[in-house]
Design a protein around this motif. Structure first.
Motif, PDB file in Angstrom:
ATOM      1  N   GLU A   1     -15.330  57.207  68.696  1.00  0.00           N
ATOM      2  CA  GLU A   1     -14.116  56.447  68.405  1.00  0.00           C
ATOM      3  C   GLU A   1     -13.374  57.089  67.241  1.00  0.00           C
ATOM      4  OE1 GLU A   1     -14.964  52.458  67.174  1.00  0.00           O
ATOM      5  OE2 GLU A   1     -12.864  51.847  67.222  1.00  0.00           O
ATOM      6  N   SER A   2     -12.077  57.262  67.389  1.00  0.00           N
ATOM      7  CA  SER A   2     -11.284  57.695  66.241  1.00  0.00           C
ATOM      8  C   SER A   2     -10.026  56.846  66.188  1.00  0.00           C
ATOM      9  CB  SER A   2     -10.950  59.180  66.322  1.00  0.00           C
ATOM     10  OG  SER A   2     -10.274  59.472  67.507  1.00  0.00           O
ATOM     11  N   ARG A   3      -9.501  56.677  64.989  1.00  0.00           N
ATOM     12  CA  ARG A   3      -8.383  55.736  64.802  1.00  0.00           C
ATOM     13  C   ARG A   3      -7.093  56.499  64.600  1.00  0.00           C
ATOM     14  NH1 ARG A   3     -13.621  55.227  63.149  1.00  0.00           N
ATOM     15  NH2 ARG A   3     -14.361  53.190  63.700  1.00  0.00           N
ATOM     16  N   GLN A   4      -6.068  55.992  65.235  1.00  0.00           N
ATOM     17  CA  GLN A   4      -4.760  56.647  65.134  1.00  0.00           C
ATOM     18  C   GLN A   4      -3.684  55.634  64.786  1.00  0.00           C
ATOM     19  OE1 GLN A   4      -3.961  58.733  68.807  1.00  0.00           O
ATOM     20  NE2 GLN A   4      -5.334  60.406  68.257  1.00  0.00           N
ATOM     21  N   ALA A   5      -2.611  56.131  64.215  1.00  0.00           N
ATOM     22  CA  ALA A   5      -1.393  55.341  64.054  1.00  0.00           C
ATOM     23  C   ALA A   5      -0.269  56.281  64.447  1.00  0.00           C
ATOM     24  CB  ALA A   5      -1.230  54.883  62.607  1.00  0.00           C
ATOM     25  N   GLY A   6       0.612  55.831  65.303  1.00  0.00           N
ATOM     26  CA  GLY A   6       1.605  56.785  65.797  1.00  0.00           C
ATOM     27  C   GLY A   6       2.919  56.160  66.200  1.00  0.00           C
ATOM     28  N   ILE A   7       3.836  57.025  66.558  1.00  0.00           N
ATOM     29  CA  ILE A   7       5.173  56.587  66.984  1.00  0.00           C
ATOM     30  C   ILE A   7       5.581  57.318  68.259  1.00  0.00           C
ATOM     31  CG2 ILE A   7       6.083  55.869  64.730  1.00  0.00           C
ATOM     32  CD1 ILE A   7       7.198  58.692  64.379  1.00  0.00           C
ATOM     33  N   GLU A   8       6.411  56.656  69.041  1.00  0.00           N
ATOM     34  CA  GLU A   8       6.996  57.272  70.238  1.00  0.00           C
ATOM     35  C   GLU A   8       8.490  56.951  70.193  1.00  0.00           C
ATOM     36  OE1 GLU A   8       5.010  58.980  72.160  1.00  0.00           O
ATOM     37  OE2 GLU A   8       3.058  58.150  71.611  1.00  0.00           O
TER      38      GLU A   8
ATOM     39  N   CYS B   1      11.020  61.518  63.911  1.00  0.00           N
ATOM     40  CA  CYS B   1       9.549  61.636  63.938  1.00  0.00           C
ATOM     41  C   CYS B   1       9.042  62.264  62.641  1.00  0.00           C
ATOM     42  CB  CYS B   1       9.135  62.566  65.074  1.00  0.00           C
ATOM     43  SG  CYS B   1       8.569  61.724  66.515  1.00  0.00           S
ATOM     44  N   LEU B   2       9.612  63.409  62.313  1.00  0.00           N
ATOM     45  CA  LEU B   2       9.127  64.142  61.144  1.00  0.00           C
ATOM     46  C   LEU B   2       9.439  63.398  59.843  1.00  0.00           C
ATOM     47  CD1 LEU B   2      10.068  67.697  62.415  1.00  0.00           C
ATOM     48  CD2 LEU B   2       7.758  66.887  61.909  1.00  0.00           C
ATOM     49  N   LEU B   3      10.626  62.776  59.780  1.00  0.00           N
ATOM     50  CA  LEU B   3      10.977  62.046  58.560  1.00  0.00           C
ATOM     51  C   LEU B   3      10.108  60.798  58.401  1.00  0.00           C
ATOM     52  CD1 LEU B   3      14.860  62.489  58.681  1.00  0.00           C
ATOM     53  CD2 LEU B   3      13.239  63.614  57.132  1.00  0.00           C
ATOM     54  N   THR B   4       9.742  60.173  59.524  1.00  0.00           N
ATOM     55  CA  THR B   4       8.818  59.030  59.446  1.00  0.00           C
ATOM     56  C   THR B   4       7.461  59.501  58.920  1.00  0.00           C
ATOM     57  OG1 THR B   4       9.924  58.009  61.335  1.00  0.00           O
ATOM     58  CG2 THR B   4       7.753  57.144  60.777  1.00  0.00           C
ATOM     59  N   ALA B   5       7.030  60.658  59.407  1.00  0.00           N
ATOM     60  CA  ALA B   5       5.736  61.203  58.944  1.00  0.00           C
ATOM     61  C   ALA B   5       5.768  61.438  57.437  1.00  0.00           C
ATOM     62  CB  ALA B   5       5.429  62.502  59.684  1.00  0.00           C
ATOM     63  N   ILE B   6       6.864  62.030  56.959  1.00  0.00           N
ATOM     64  CA  ILE B   6       6.973  62.331  55.522  1.00  0.00           C
ATOM     65  C   ILE B   6       7.024  61.038  54.712  1.00  0.00           C
ATOM     66  CG2 ILE B   6       8.512  63.360  53.787  1.00  0.00           C
ATOM     67  CD1 ILE B   6       9.356  65.297  56.154  1.00  0.00           C
TER      68      ILE B   6
ATOM     69  N   GLY C   1       1.830  66.117  67.183  1.00  0.00           N
ATOM     70  CA  GLY C   1       2.709  65.498  68.172  1.00  0.00           C
ATOM     71  C   GLY C   1       3.701  66.491  68.715  1.00  0.00           C
ATOM     72  N   GLY C   2       4.733  65.980  69.345  1.00  0.00           N
ATOM     73  CA  GLY C   2       5.747  66.861  69.901  1.00  0.00           C
ATOM     74  C   GLY C   2       6.570  66.182  70.971  1.00  0.00           C
ATOM     75  N   ARG C   3       7.283  67.031  71.708  1.00  0.00           N
ATOM     76  CA  ARG C   3       8.179  66.525  72.759  1.00  0.00           C
ATOM     77  C   ARG C   3       7.466  66.540  74.106  1.00  0.00           C
ATOM     78  NH1 ARG C   3      12.779  65.047  73.655  1.00  0.00           N
ATOM     79  NH2 ARG C   3      13.418  65.309  71.488  1.00  0.00           N
ATOM     80  N   TYR C   4       7.633  65.470  74.862  1.00  0.00           N
ATOM     81  CA  TYR C   4       6.991  65.402  76.185  1.00  0.00           C
ATOM     82  C   TYR C   4       7.844  64.614  77.171  1.00  0.00           C
ATOM     83  CZ  TYR C   4       4.956  62.033  72.935  1.00  0.00           C
ATOM     84  OH  TYR C   4       4.768  61.149  71.915  1.00  0.00           O
ATOM     85  N   ASP C   5       9.070  65.076  77.341  1.00  0.00           N
ATOM     86  CA  ASP C   5       9.977  64.441  78.310  1.00  0.00           C
ATOM     87  C   ASP C   5       9.335  64.353  79.697  1.00  0.00           C
ATOM     88  OD1 ASP C   5      11.574  64.779  76.121  1.00  0.00           O
ATOM     89  OD2 ASP C   5      13.013  66.124  77.068  1.00  0.00           O
ATOM     90  N   LYS C   6       8.556  65.409  80.037  1.00  0.00           N
ATOM     91  CA  LYS C   6       7.972  65.512  81.390  1.00  0.00           C
ATOM     92  C   LYS C   6       7.056  64.346  81.719  1.00  0.00           C
ATOM     93  CE  LYS C   6       7.662  70.470  82.241  1.00  0.00           C
ATOM     94  NZ  LYS C   6       6.727  71.590  82.124  1.00  0.00           N
TER      95      LYS C   6
ATOM     96  N   GLY D   1       7.054  62.184  69.976  1.00  0.00           N
ATOM     97  CA  GLY D   1       6.223  61.294  69.168  1.00  0.00           C
ATOM     98  C   GLY D   1       5.179  62.063  68.399  1.00  0.00           C
ATOM     99  N   LEU D   2       4.493  61.353  67.553  1.00  0.00           N
ATOM    100  CA  LEU D   2       3.365  61.952  66.846  1.00  0.00           C
ATOM    101  C   LEU D   2       2.361  60.877  66.495  1.00  0.00           C
ATOM    102  CD1 LEU D   2       3.576  61.276  63.555  1.00  0.00           C
ATOM    103  CD2 LEU D   2       5.299  63.033  63.638  1.00  0.00           C
ATOM    104  N   ALA D   3       1.128  61.317  66.259  1.00  0.00           N
ATOM    105  CA  ALA D   3       0.063  60.381  65.899  1.00  0.00           C
ATOM    106  C   ALA D   3      -0.671  60.890  64.672  1.00  0.00           C
ATOM    107  CB  ALA D   3      -0.910  60.233  67.059  1.00  0.00           C
ATOM    108  N   PHE D   4      -0.932  59.982  63.752  1.00  0.00           N
ATOM    109  CA  PHE D   4      -1.736  60.308  62.568  1.00  0.00           C
ATOM    110  C   PHE D   4      -3.197  60.076  62.867  1.00  0.00           C
ATOM    111  CE2 PHE D   4       2.279  59.876  60.428  1.00  0.00           C
ATOM    112  CZ  PHE D   4       2.184  60.839  59.441  1.00  0.00           C
TER     113      PHE D   4
END
Lengths: 206, 373
Positions: free
Chosen positions: B110-117, B130-135, B280-285, B298-301
């Motif tokens: 199990e690992s814990r994440q917090a992320g945004i999409e 995404c990047l500014l939220t991370a900072i 994280g990154g872009r994943y339109d597909k 999105g990205l996940a911490f």
């Protein structure tokens, strides 16, 4: 902090030291290390471990770089950068059995330390086999009747010969390789890239 | 009783830091107008293993349900969130989540994440946000020593396009690039155009600071597509540098490690030990499986990594009030008077040495009061 390099004990150790010396690195503290497992030179922190453990230490960022046999990388598939081959530790993987052995008309039993490589080899041949995992001295398995054949690493072939075994097939050729941790290669790149370039130069000059 | 490999109990600082990280993340994303989303821990394997998501079933914790379908413990947030938000109205652009993922290929199960999409947003807006939220988040948890790395999936994909490789060779080549395995790249490229081989070999070592972008802008000056990709990355680097990120690097040889990645990729490394704190990154597909032609990034911490590195919180002083069953209620009422402190009520004075201050309830002139011992 000095770059940390994990080295494989045993077969590759002496060959690495000769290679390292040929690149004009300071090897003096490594030559007289006795039984010590950690050695500091003027430029690096070294430690010595079993091949598969070298990959674990590098994968987990304890070591920045590692020197390990290509066989270990194919067998265990660690999550590391597998940069390039080094000009020593050449060997190959072989299927070997007793001389004049008559293969049984049934599913073969193959003994090996390298179960993943063995599995992939027979899968590619389209043949089902039973694989027996051994930790060492695999040459014993056909002699004592545990297995029909072995898949093992061969450097000169002397051990096989002395134990009455012959090579039935050879596949995969390896040498020692330089590996790097995925994060620290980037984070400590100012320190690591010049070292890697020196190693690379040694390879290209071979 | 024992625990399965990869599972662990936790107490103390690690769990306190994790809860603090989750709470700060929730506040940061709330301030930036993200909506919370939670998906179930148990999902159908197909959500993650379908042709577009392309994740490997081997590494998932799985079982057959009563109908013979394979169910898994959530191995990834992005594919699960995509499934969930595909049904949401297009006006909902920004989503945040937090919780565990379960995989057998990680050190712990199990690992814990917090992320945004971020979906349906103008591409540069989504990536910047995404990047500014991370900072913003890293700043709030007082994590300052980190490096942000940018990559772009389309560099490799564009470079190999003229070769029309078979799917198998392409995948092998992508893996060789992922491992920065120079000799395997050379070997796989031996039958092909020399200039593509040379470019790929150059890309293996194309990681570092601004100098890499400058070098490749010169090399690819006549290639419109690659110049466009570099300019795009350069714009993001300038944005990050202008908000004070100490070190931004690129790895132009980075390739996608999941089939749905398609565009910019980002990663954060902690400089103290090189651990990866977000990716994280872009994943339109990924949204094509829902017949949606949209922008998604999105990205996940990795909250476990962050909580290991967070500075300990400034602790309040811990006070003990020694009471009796008869004076317990009076002692309880003293919490209001001593609200700056952490208050622990005990009936005896054993182990008082672990407290910063010790009070005792006493009776004086038929009145209860607390006195400092």
């Amino acid at each position: 902090m000095k770059p940390v390099i994990a080295l494989t004990k045993g077969r590759l150790e002496k060959q690495f030291l000769a290679y390292f010396e040929s690149l004009d690195f300071d090897v003096e503290p490594l030559l007289d290390k006795g039984r010590k497992l950690r050695i500091e030179t003027s430029e690096f922190s070294f430690f010595f471990a079993k091949g598969v453990d070298v990959t674990t230490y590098v994968e987990n960022g304890i070591a920045d770089l590692g020197v390990v046999g290509g066989d270990i990388l194919i067998e265990h598939k660690p999550d590391v950068y597998d940069l390039f081959p080094l000009p020593f530790g050449h060997c190959r993987m072989a299927l070997a059995t007793k001389a004049n052995y008559e293969w049984p008309n049934q599913k073969k039993r193959i003994a090996s330390t390298f179960t993943n490589i063995t599995n992939a080899y027979f899968k590619e041949k389209g043949e089902s086999v039973d694989i027996i995992k051994l930790e060492g001295s695999v040459e014993l398995a056909p002699i004592l009747g545990l297995a029909d054949a072995i898949v093992d690493i061969v450097e000169t072939g002397t051990t096989l010969k002395e134990n009455g075994l012959v090579i039935a097939d050879e596949f995969l050729h390896f040498s020692a390789r330089l590996i790097a941790n995925r994060s620290t290669l980037k984070v400590k790149r100012q320190q690591l890239v010049p070292v890697i370039e020196r190693f690379k130069k040694g390879v290209n000059e071979e | 009783m024992f625990l399965p490999a990869g599972s662990q109990d936790e107490t103390g600082t690690q769990i306190a830091n994790r809860l603090k990280a989750y709470e700060i993340f929730r506040k940061v994303t709330e301030e930036r107008n993200y909506q919370l989303i939670s998906t179930p821990v148990v999902e159908y394997a197909h959500t993650f293993t379908n042709k577009i998501a392309g994740m490997d079933l081997h590494s998932m914790l799985k079982w057959f349900n009563g109908e013979g379908e394979i169910e898994v413990l959530r191995p990834d947030w992005t594919a699960a969130v995509a499934r969930a938000i595909a049904k949401q109205h297009i006006s909902c652009q920004k989503w945040s989540y937090q919780g565990s993922v379960f995989r057998m290929d990680k050190d712990g199960t199990e690992s814990r994440q917090a992320g945004i999409e971020i979906v349906h947003a103008e591409p540069f807006l989504g990536e910047s946000e995404c990047l500014l939220t991370a900072i913003h988040f890293l700043d709030k948890i007082e994590t300052t020593n980190y490096i942000i790395e940018l990559g772009h999936t389309n560099i490799f994909e564009y470079v190999i396009r003229p070769l029309s490789l078979t799917v198998e060779i392409e995948e092998e080549l992508r893996n060789a690039m992922h491992n920065k395995n120079r000799d395997l790249v050379q070997q796989l490229m031996a039958p092909f155009d020399n200039s593509v081989k040379e470019t790929l070999i150059q890309l293996i070592d194309a990681y570092g600071g601004n100098e890499i972008i400058k070098k490749f802008k010169d090399i690819w000056v006549n290639d419109v597509e690659l110049s466009k990709l570099l300019n795009h990355m350069d714009k993001l680097i300038q944005l990050l540098e202008s908000v004070g990120v100490a070190e931004v690097i690129v790895d132009l040889g980075r390739v996608k490690n999941l089939p749905y990645y398609d565009g910019i990729m980002f990663r954060g490394f902690l400089t103290s030990d090189g651990s990866t704190c977000f990716s994280g990154g872009r994943y339109d597909k990924l949204y094509k499986q829902f017949e949606m032609d949209t922008s998604a990034v999105g990205l996940a911490f990795d909250v476990d990594i962050l909580s290991q590195h967070m500075k300990p919180s400034k602790t309040k002083s811990i006070a003990c009030i020694i009471a009796t069953p008869e004076t317990h209620l009076f002692a309880e009422k003293q919490r209001k008077e001593l609200e700056e402190d952490i208050i622990d009520i005990q009936y005896d004075s054993i182990n008082v040495s672990k407290y910063d201050v010790v009070y005792q309830v006493i009776e004086e002139n038929k009145q209860l009061k607390v006195v400092r011992k």
